[in-house]
Write a protein that holds these residues in place. Structure first.
Motif, PDB file in Angstrom:
ATOM      1  N   SER A 120      47.638  40.820  28.232  1.00 23.80           N
ATOM      2  CA  SER A 120      48.551  41.966  28.147  1.00 23.80           C
ATOM      3  C   SER A 120      49.820  41.836  28.979  1.00 23.80           C
ATOM      4  N   PHE A 121      49.798  40.992  30.007  1.00 19.65           N
ATOM      5  CA  PHE A 121      50.912  40.966  30.955  1.00 19.65           C
ATOM      6  C   PHE A 121      51.489  39.566  31.123  1.00 19.65           C
ATOM      7  N   ASP A 122      52.813  39.524  31.254  1.00 16.54           N
ATOM      8  CA  ASP A 122      53.510  38.272  31.542  1.00 16.54           C
ATOM      9  C   ASP A 122      53.371  37.905  33.010  1.00 16.54           C
ATOM     10  N   CYS A 123      53.298  38.935  33.854  1.00 15.57           N
ATOM     11  CA  CYS A 123      53.248  38.729  35.302  1.00 15.57           C
ATOM     12  C   CYS A 123      52.365  39.797  35.931  1.00 15.57           C
ATOM     13  N   VAL A 124      51.519  39.371  36.860  1.00 16.05           N
ATOM     14  CA  VAL A 124      50.715  40.291  37.660  1.00 16.05           C
ATOM     15  C   VAL A 124      51.115  40.068  39.113  1.00 16.05           C
ATOM     16  N   ILE A 125      51.542  41.148  39.777  1.00 13.67           N
ATOM     17  CA  ILE A 125      51.961  41.069  41.172  1.00 13.67           C
ATOM     18  C   ILE A 125      50.920  41.758  42.045  1.00 13.67           C
ATOM     19  N   ASP A 126      50.501  41.054  43.084  1.00 11.29           N
ATOM     20  CA  ASP A 126      49.502  41.536  44.031  1.00 11.29           C
ATOM     21  C   ASP A 126      50.090  41.373  45.425  1.00 11.29           C
ATOM     22  N   LYS A 127      50.404  42.498  46.061  1.00  8.44           N
ATOM     23  CA  LYS A 127      51.025  42.452  47.382  1.00  8.44           C
ATOM     24  C   LYS A 127      50.080  43.058  48.424  1.00  8.44           C
ATOM     25  N   GLY A 128      48.837  42.597  48.419  1.00  8.23           N
ATOM     26  CA  GLY A 128      47.871  43.050  49.414  1.00  8.23           C
ATOM     27  C   GLY A 128      46.534  43.502  48.849  1.00  8.23           C
ATOM     28  N   THR A 129      46.413  43.602  47.537  1.00  8.73           N
ATOM     29  CA  THR A 129      45.177  44.114  46.948  1.00  8.73           C
ATOM     30  C   THR A 129      44.013  43.147  47.146  1.00  8.73           C
ATOM     31  N   LEU A 130      44.253  41.859  46.965  1.00 11.26           N
ATOM     32  CA  LEU A 130      43.180  40.895  47.179  1.00 11.26           C
ATOM     33  C   LEU A 130      42.700  40.947  48.631  1.00 11.26           C
ATOM     34  N   ASP A 131      43.624  41.105  49.560  1.00 12.76           N
ATOM     35  CA  ASP A 131      43.244  41.248  50.971  1.00 12.76           C
ATOM     36  C   ASP A 131      42.328  42.456  51.161  1.00 12.76           C
ATOM     37  N   ALA A 132      42.685  43.572  50.538  1.00 14.21           N
ATOM     38  CA  ALA A 132      41.865  44.783  50.647  1.00 14.21           C
ATOM     39  C   ALA A 132      40.487  44.566  50.028  1.00 14.21           C
ATOM     40  N   MET A 133      40.444  43.852  48.899  1.00 12.19           N
ATOM     41  CA  MET A 133      39.159  43.589  48.244  1.00 12.19           C
ATOM     42  C   MET A 133      38.257  42.739  49.139  1.00 12.19           C
ATOM     43  N   MET A 134      38.853  41.854  49.903  1.00  8.99           N
ATOM     44  CA  MET A 134      38.058  41.006  50.797  1.00  8.99           C
ATOM     45  C   MET A 134      37.492  41.797  51.980  1.00  8.99           C
ATOM     46  N   CYS A 135      37.963  43.034  52.162  1.00 10.66           N
ATOM     47  CA  CYS A 135      37.426  43.910  53.208  1.00 10.66           C
ATOM     48  C   CYS A 135      36.447  44.928  52.642  1.00 10.66           C
ATOM     49  N   GLY A 136      36.204  44.888  51.352  1.00 12.75           N
ATOM     50  CA  GLY A 136      35.327  45.863  50.711  1.00 12.75           C
ATOM     51  C   GLY A 136      33.857  45.553  50.926  1.00 12.75           C
ATOM     52  N   ASP A 137      33.028  46.529  50.629  1.00 12.30           N
ATOM     53  CA  ASP A 137      31.585  46.371  50.789  1.00 12.30           C
ATOM     54  C   ASP A 137      31.021  45.257  49.920  1.00 12.30           C
ATOM     55  N   ASP A 138      31.652  44.981  48.766  1.00 11.79           N
ATOM     56  CA  ASP A 138      31.112  43.970  47.864  1.00 11.79           C
ATOM     57  C   ASP A 138      31.894  42.654  47.890  1.00 11.79           C
ATOM     58  N   ALA A 139      32.688  42.434  48.957  1.00  6.42           N
ATOM     59  CA  ALA A 139      33.422  41.169  49.091  1.00  6.42           C
ATOM     60  C   ALA A 139      32.406  40.052  49.358  1.00  6.42           C
ATOM     61  N   PRO A 140      32.582  38.867  48.837  1.00  4.45           N
ATOM     62  CA  PRO A 140      33.666  38.401  47.975  1.00  4.45           C
ATOM     63  C   PRO A 140      33.422  38.637  46.488  1.00  4.45           C
ATOM     64  N   HIS A 141      32.291  39.251  46.130  1.00  2.39           N
ATOM     65  CA  HIS A 141      32.001  39.493  44.711  1.00  2.39           C
ATOM     66  C   HIS A 141      33.087  40.357  44.058  1.00  2.39           C
ATOM     67  N   GLY A 142      33.531  41.412  44.740  1.00  8.13           N
ATOM     68  CA  GLY A 142      34.573  42.279  44.189  1.00  8.13           C
ATOM     69  C   GLY A 142      35.880  41.530  43.989  1.00  8.13           C
ATOM     70  N   ALA A 143      36.227  40.676  44.931  1.00 12.69           N
ATOM     71  CA  ALA A 143      37.451  39.878  44.813  1.00 12.69           C
ATOM     72  C   ALA A 143      37.351  38.916  43.636  1.00 12.69           C
ATOM     73  N   SER A 144      36.189  38.337  43.444  1.00 14.11           N
ATOM     74  CA  SER A 144      35.972  37.436  42.312  1.00 14.11           C
ATOM     75  C   SER A 144      36.111  38.182  40.983  1.00 14.11           C
ATOM     76  N   ARG A 145      35.552  39.384  40.917  1.00  8.23           N
ATOM     77  CA  ARG A 145      35.685  40.209  39.703  1.00  8.23           C
ATOM     78  C   ARG A 145      37.147  40.559  39.463  1.00  8.23           C
TER      79      ARG A 145
END
Length: 161
Positions: A120-145
């Motif tokens: 659907s997208f030509d470009c996906v911009i992530d300016k900190g979301t992956l970092d936040a996912m790595m701090c989540g309860d399900d990291a690193p599984h959530g980051a992988s998803r």
């Protein structure tokens, strides 16, 4: 951020972000109404202009109340979809940018972006979301998803920044 009421595992949860964007003391509407993680558009512009044509369909992951999308639209970008897990910030940003047709806002979890078709997208911009996912309860599984979803919704030859 920090202090006794801030637990790093909160960063992957909608409730944490809803509370953050509701509170003037932590970046909500009462503190200027925006917060840019890492860099603002002027610093990122040369990279974005070199890699992302203004006609691209762009997805901004975890948009928060950053000025990045607004600044990109002012600079000629035509189609920016902004998504965040926080319904609070999405409603704030919808209201703030109701007169900018290039910007769309959606409440969504990056671990399940099934509302978007493959490629659907030509470009996906992530300016900190992956970092936040790595701090989540399900990291690193959530980051992988999240990254699997990013790969799915980015068109062949598209770019993830």
């Amino acid at each position: 951020m920090g202090g006794a009421d801030c637990n790093s595992t909160d960063f992957g949860a909608a409730a944490y972000w809803d509370a953050r964007y509701s509170s003037p003391s932590t970046g909500g509407k009462g503190r200027g109404g925006f917060f840019d993680w890492y860099q603002a558009y002027p610093a990122l512009r040369p990279i974005l202009r070199a890699c992302v044509p203004t006609s691209s369909r762009v997805l901004m992951l975890g948009c928060g109340n950053s000025l990045l999308s607004e600044d990109m639209a002012k600079d000629g970008y035509e189609d920016i979809v902004n998504m965040d897990i926080s319904s609070v910030v999405i409603e704030q940003m919808k209201e703030k940018h109701m007169d900018i047709p290039q910007l769309t806002y959606m409440q969504m979890d990056v671990r399940d972006m099934s509302l978007f078709a493959d490629g659907s997208f030509d470009c996906v911009i992530d300016k900190g979301t992956l970092d936040a996912m790595m701090c989540g309860d399900d990291a690193p599984h959530g980051a992988s998803r999240m990254l699997a979803e990013v790969a799915r919704i980015t068109r062949p030859g598209g770019i993830y920044i």
